[in-house]
Design an enzyme around this catalytic site. Structure first.
Site, PDB file in Angstrom:
ATOM      1  N   SER A 188       0.947  -1.015  -0.076  1.00 36.51           N
ATOM      2  CA  SER A 188       0.153   0.209   0.039  1.00 36.51           C
ATOM      3  C   SER A 188       0.867   1.224   0.003  1.00 36.51           C
ATOM      4  CB  SER A 188      -0.944   0.008   1.275  1.00 36.51           C
ATOM      5  OG  SER A 188      -1.872   0.694   1.098  1.00 36.51           O
ATOM      6  N   GLU A 311      -8.464  -5.500  -4.990  1.00 36.63           N
ATOM      7  CA  GLU A 311      -7.807  -4.148  -4.353  1.00 36.63           C
ATOM      8  C   GLU A 311      -8.934  -3.244  -3.772  1.00 36.63           C
ATOM      9  OE1 GLU A 311      -4.931  -3.568  -3.262  1.00 36.63           O
ATOM     10  OE2 GLU A 311      -3.557  -4.663  -4.443  1.00 36.63           O
ATOM     11  N   HIS A 400      -7.027  -6.110  -0.179  1.00 31.83           N
ATOM     12  CA  HIS A 400      -6.013  -5.160  -0.083  1.00 31.83           C
ATOM     13  C   HIS A 400      -5.095  -5.594   1.042  1.00 31.83           C
ATOM     14  CE1 HIS A 400      -3.657  -1.569  -0.816  1.00 31.83           C
ATOM     15  NE2 HIS A 400      -3.946  -1.161   0.492  1.00 31.83           N
TER      16      HIS A 400
END
Length: 499
Positions: A188, A311, A400
């Site tokens: 991230s 995601e 994610h």
């Protein structure tokens, strides 16, 4: 390995953790407080006595996320600490070094890791660190610019990372690590910073391999404002608005530094996320990802970039309205919706998540891989689509950040990842972990017993897909038809207008 190591700044005494020795909470910079707030970090003051390094240092000021089931940890502006885990007996060796750059949307997170034993077990010296986050780490303001017109400005949290990497170069050999074999990686925001280090001139030579996990890469205006440039929203505007909201219109630099640090974390988390980003200044960060990679500014080191299959999971939580994303598709909207299928196209939450995944992660991943390969960088790409057995049928895909427990071979049950790993899950963890460690050792993730992971190349764009069969498989031109339809809106920034 001795539990006392003499670093360039002073001796530190670690603590045994299984087959490793942990050295926690080592200062790598002077506390960025008082007049040092919103300045480039400075090396720490040396110390004379042996410093105990048996506990993490304070986290940098950030929102309290205990409401989400995450533990609250003490915070302080005095937060620039580095942690090292070394295998016992590593002294005198030249082991690969892996440096974890934590994520957290640029406003939260820390280097406090629960368990790095899978890495030290496999002969890796593992490093993590804190850097300034939120407005303490990424702030531009007219008064700060006037004070230091020649900089460095704005990207103080990034400069912290550069200093931490310099600390690794200067000290890691004492812990048994090889300063000539350093891998940086993160997820991230940690993935974003990995790519920023790839092309920042300040980072050149400080690492030798890079793994960018779930990084949007394109870094449009919503990810990066500009300073000394005219191609995005001026970063100083965000800083001036924040100071004005505290009653400090036309604030001086002294007034800014007198603000209690608690007030740097104000308003809802979403507001902080919208306003706090790394800043393109033309010097520390010369450009956005695609432009910098296209110009050949990226370091020529072995490179991996990848993403998870779902995601858009964070987006789905907010049940976002997908209408603006559909509009950004232009004439390709109907074909994209058809490609998603009715189950996704008719569910606003799933559709918003799918469009976010394509536009913010999958098209950028492909673009980064293409540009890196085009400049001769040894490049590999992956797609993590493995869903834990307990969660199958309950979630649309691998969320994610969901690869992190597999990477560390460490599953911690909490509100954020509420499942217990099965033998199949643990086997997948061994596969993922092995690729990452192999890559850190040699720059090539392949190894005995692992499915072949080919390089990403022109005319042979292959991704390694981690799938629910428990293994991995190379797949050529993954979802290219759909991504080709989405790409125009990304390249032309219709998804993220710049003004």
């Amino acid at each position: 390995m001795s539990e006392v190591i003499h670093t360039a700044d002073g001796a530190v005494k670690g603590v045994a953790q299984g087959d490793a020795v942990a050295f926690l909470g080592i200062p790598f910079a002077r506390p960025p407080v008082g007049d040092l707030r919103w300045r480039a970090p400075e090396p720490p003051q040396p110390w004379a006595n042996v410093r105990m390094a048996d506990r993490f240092g304070a986290n940098c000021p950030q929102p309290d996320l205990s409401m989400f089931g995450l533990p609250y940890k003490p915070v302080s502006e005095d937060c620039l600490f580095i942690n090292v885990w070394a295998p016992k007996g590593a002294a005198g060796k030249k082991l690969p070094v892996m440096v974890w750059i934590h994520g957290g949307a640029y406003i939260q997170g820390s280097g406090d890791l629960d368990d790095t034993s899978a890495f030290t077990r496999d002969g890796v010296v593992f490093v993590s660190f804190n850097y300034r986050v939120g407005r303490l780490g990424f702030l531009a303001h007219p008064a700060l610019t006037a004070e230091m017109p020649d900089g460095p400005l704005g990207n103080y949290g990034f400069l912290d990372q550069v200093l931490a990497l310099k600390w690794v170069q200067a000290n890691i050999a004492k812990f048994g690590g090889d300063p000539g074999n350093v891998t940086i990686f993160g997820v991230s925001a940690g993935g974003t910073f990995t790519n920023l280090h790839m092309y920042s001139p300040l980072s050149r030579g400080l690492f030798h391999r890079a793994i960018a996990q779930s990084d949007p890469f394109f870094q449009p205006w919503s990810y990066m404002a500009s300073l000394r440039r005219s191609d995005g929203p001026p970063a100083e505007t965000f800083g001036d608005r924040w100071a004005t909201s505290l009653g400090l219109a036309n604030a001086t630099s002294a007034q800014l530094r007198a603000i209690p640090y608690e007030k740097s974390v104000v308003g809802p988390m979403e507001a902080n996320v919208a306003q706090v980003k790394p800043i393109i200044d033309g010097e520390i960060l010369p450009d956005r990802g695609p432009e910098a990679f296209a110009a050949g500014l990226a370091a020529n080191v072995p490179y991996i970039i990848g993403a998870t299959s779902y995601e858009g999971s964070l987006t789905a939580i907010y049940a976002m309205d997908p209408s603006p994303l559909i509009a950004a598709l232009g004439d390709n909207a109907e074909a994209v919706l058809k490609a998603y299928g009715p189950e996704v196209a008719q569910n606003p939450s799933l559709l918003g998540a799918a469009l976010t995944g394509d536009s913010s992660y999958f098209v950028p991943r492909r673009t980064a891989a293409r540009l890196a390969y085009g400049h001769g960088i040894p490049t590999r790409a992956y797609h993590f689509a493995y869903v834990a057995e307990e969660l199958r049928g309950k979630v649309p895909g691998a969320a994610h950040g969901s690869e992190i427990p597999y990477l560390f071979e460490f599953f911690k049950r909490s509100l954020m990842d509420a499942y217990d790993p099965t033998p199949a899950d643990k086997q997948m963890a061994k596969v993922v972990h092995a690729y990452w460690v192999n890559f850190a050792r040699t720059g090539d993730p392949n190894g005995p017993g692992l499915p072949a992971w080919p390089q990403f190349a022109a005319g042979d764009e292959q991704y390694l897909v981690f799938n629910e069969s428990g293994g991995a498989q190379a797949v050529k031109e993954l979802d290219h038809y759909r991504l080709d339809l989405v790409e125009p809106g990304v390249v032309e920034r219709r998804f993220w207008p710049v003004s």
